[in-house]
Design an enzyme around this catalytic site. Structure first.
Site, PDB file in Angstrom:
ATOM      1  N   ASP A 141       0.859  -1.183   0.000  1.00 29.48           N
ATOM      2  CA  ASP A 141       0.000   0.000   0.000  1.00 29.48           C
ATOM      3  C   ASP A 141       0.894   1.231   0.000  1.00 29.48           C
ATOM      4  O   ASP A 141       2.042   1.180   0.477  1.00 29.48           O
ATOM      5  CB  ASP A 141      -0.918   0.013   1.225  1.00 29.48           C
ATOM      6  CG  ASP A 141      -1.874   1.193   1.214  1.00 29.48           C
ATOM      7  OD1 ASP A 141      -2.708   1.268   0.293  1.00 29.48           O
ATOM      8  OD2 ASP A 141      -1.784   2.062   2.114  1.00 29.48           O
ATOM      9  N   HIS A 168      -5.079   6.309   7.796  1.00 25.92           N
ATOM     10  CA  HIS A 168      -4.429   5.429   6.832  1.00 25.92           C
ATOM     11  C   HIS A 168      -2.929   5.373   7.127  1.00 25.92           C
ATOM     12  O   HIS A 168      -2.310   6.377   7.469  1.00 25.92           O
ATOM     13  CB  HIS A 168      -4.632   5.951   5.407  1.00 25.92           C
ATOM     14  CG  HIS A 168      -6.042   5.831   4.926  1.00 25.92           C
ATOM     15  ND1 HIS A 168      -6.359   5.475   3.639  1.00 25.92           N
ATOM     16  CD2 HIS A 168      -7.226   5.994   5.567  1.00 25.92           C
ATOM     17  CE1 HIS A 168      -7.669   5.437   3.500  1.00 25.92           C
ATOM     18  NE2 HIS A 168      -8.222   5.764   4.659  1.00 25.92           N
ATOM     19  N   GLU A 195       0.980   5.719   0.508  1.00 30.03           N
ATOM     20  CA  GLU A 195       0.349   6.995   0.859  1.00 30.03           C
ATOM     21  C   GLU A 195       1.022   8.074   0.021  1.00 30.03           C
ATOM     22  O   GLU A 195       2.221   7.977  -0.283  1.00 30.03           O
ATOM     23  CB  GLU A 195       0.488   7.291   2.357  1.00 30.03           C
ATOM     24  CG  GLU A 195      -0.151   6.257   3.270  1.00 30.03           C
ATOM     25  CD  GLU A 195      -1.649   6.090   3.080  1.00 30.03           C
ATOM     26  OE1 GLU A 195      -2.293   7.048   2.568  1.00 30.03           O
ATOM     27  OE2 GLU A 195      -2.166   5.017   3.409  1.00 30.03           O
ATOM     28  N   ASP A 206      -2.151  -0.745   6.590  1.00 26.14           N
ATOM     29  CA  ASP A 206      -3.149  -1.093   5.584  1.00 26.14           C
ATOM     30  C   ASP A 206      -2.725  -2.321   4.779  1.00 26.14           C
ATOM     31  O   ASP A 206      -3.572  -3.137   4.399  1.00 26.14           O
ATOM     32  CB  ASP A 206      -3.393   0.093   4.652  1.00 26.14           C
ATOM     33  CG  ASP A 206      -4.209   1.191   5.328  1.00 26.14           C
ATOM     34  OD1 ASP A 206      -4.551   1.035   6.511  1.00 26.14           O
ATOM     35  OD2 ASP A 206      -4.500   2.206   4.669  1.00 26.14           O
ATOM     36  N   HIS A 242      -3.832  10.631   5.996  1.00 27.31           N
ATOM     37  CA  HIS A 242      -2.767   9.783   6.541  1.00 27.31           C
ATOM     38  C   HIS A 242      -1.981  10.395   7.693  1.00 27.31           C
ATOM     39  O   HIS A 242      -1.177   9.712   8.340  1.00 27.31           O
ATOM     40  CB  HIS A 242      -1.794   9.351   5.443  1.00 27.31           C
ATOM     41  CG  HIS A 242      -1.306  10.463   4.564  1.00 27.31           C
ATOM     42  ND1 HIS A 242      -0.633  11.570   5.035  1.00 27.31           N
ATOM     43  CD2 HIS A 242      -1.366  10.612   3.214  1.00 27.31           C
ATOM     44  CE1 HIS A 242      -0.310  12.350   4.020  1.00 27.31           C
ATOM     45  NE2 HIS A 242      -0.741  11.805   2.909  1.00 27.31           N
TER      46      HIS A 242
END
Length: 228
Positions: free
Chosen positions: A7, A150, A9, A155, A57
């Site tokens: 994942d 997040h 960000e 995640d 985030h």
């Protein structure tokens, strides 16, 4: 089979307009089982952090200011990814940012044939249902209580559990050890869950008296097959 669930960000939604990756988290699976091996890094994007992105985030420009650039850790990241299939939720987004960062380093893009999109899998399995990571965690009983904002590694860890469920699954919380069975019961919100203690199996062999009575009963039946 080795797979990497990952994942990212970012500072926004589109690398073509100047948005950058600021965090990546990767979790290794072998035969759909987490090995404990992970890769995690923050990156200085050399730009500001929009308020909308920071609200998602929690990564501020000040926090990222002393972090390495993507180019400083890209070889380490590529070594971890190797040639494994890469699993992501709405994978086109994450692949887009990953390959954009690689292009800025004049490195070869990750081939899209390696992409496994859990949104596409979930859409086939649960048409019409909500497909967010939060919704899928709820559907499959994956604990996300510690997900306040997040975070790429968090995640990825949650998605790894969801991916296993989407592709065959296992009963989360089921452990077999000796004669004790412990289960985690996944209930609908508001339901009352009562835990049941383990009870050892009771002896159930017939006694000598019961066997004698049974033999006498069979003896009264002419041509009984049980007497053979």
């Amino acid at each position: 089979m080795r797979e990497i669930v990952f994942d990212t960000e970012t500072t926004g939604l589109d690398p073509r307009t100047g948005d950058r990756m600021v965090e990546i988290g990767c979790v290794e699976l072998v035969n759909r089982v987490p090995t404990g091996a992970t890769f995690h890094a923050y990156f200085n994007p050399d730009r500001d952090m929009p308020e909308q992105a920071e609200a998602v985030h929690g990564l501020s420009a000040a926090f990222l200011a002393d972090k390495p650039r993507f180019r400083d850790r890209c070889e380490e990241l590529l070594d971890f990814l190797a040639d494994s299939p890469l699993v992501a939720h709405n994978a086109g987004f994450d692949f887009g940012f990953l390959n954009h960062e690689l292009s800025l380093c004049e490195l070869e893009a990750v081939c899209l044939s390696r992409m496994i999109d859990t949104v596409a899998i979930a859409k086939r399995r649960h048409p019409g249902a909500k497909l967010s990571l939060d919704a899928l965690c709820t559907r499959y009983g994956v604990d996300r209580s510690h997900r306040v904002k997040h975070g790429a590694l968090l995640d990825a860890e949650l998605l790894a559990q969801v991916y296993v469920e989407l592709t065959g699954g296992r009963q989360i919380g089921l452990e077999l050890a000796g004669t004790v069975v412990e289960t985690t019961v996944i209930a609908m919100p508001g339901a009352i869950v009562r835990e049941r203690p383990f009870r050892a199996p009771r002896p159930h062999a017939a006694s000598a008296e019961e066997l004698a009575r049974h033999a006498a009963f069979i003896g009264r039946i002419e041509g009984a097959i049980w007497a053979a």
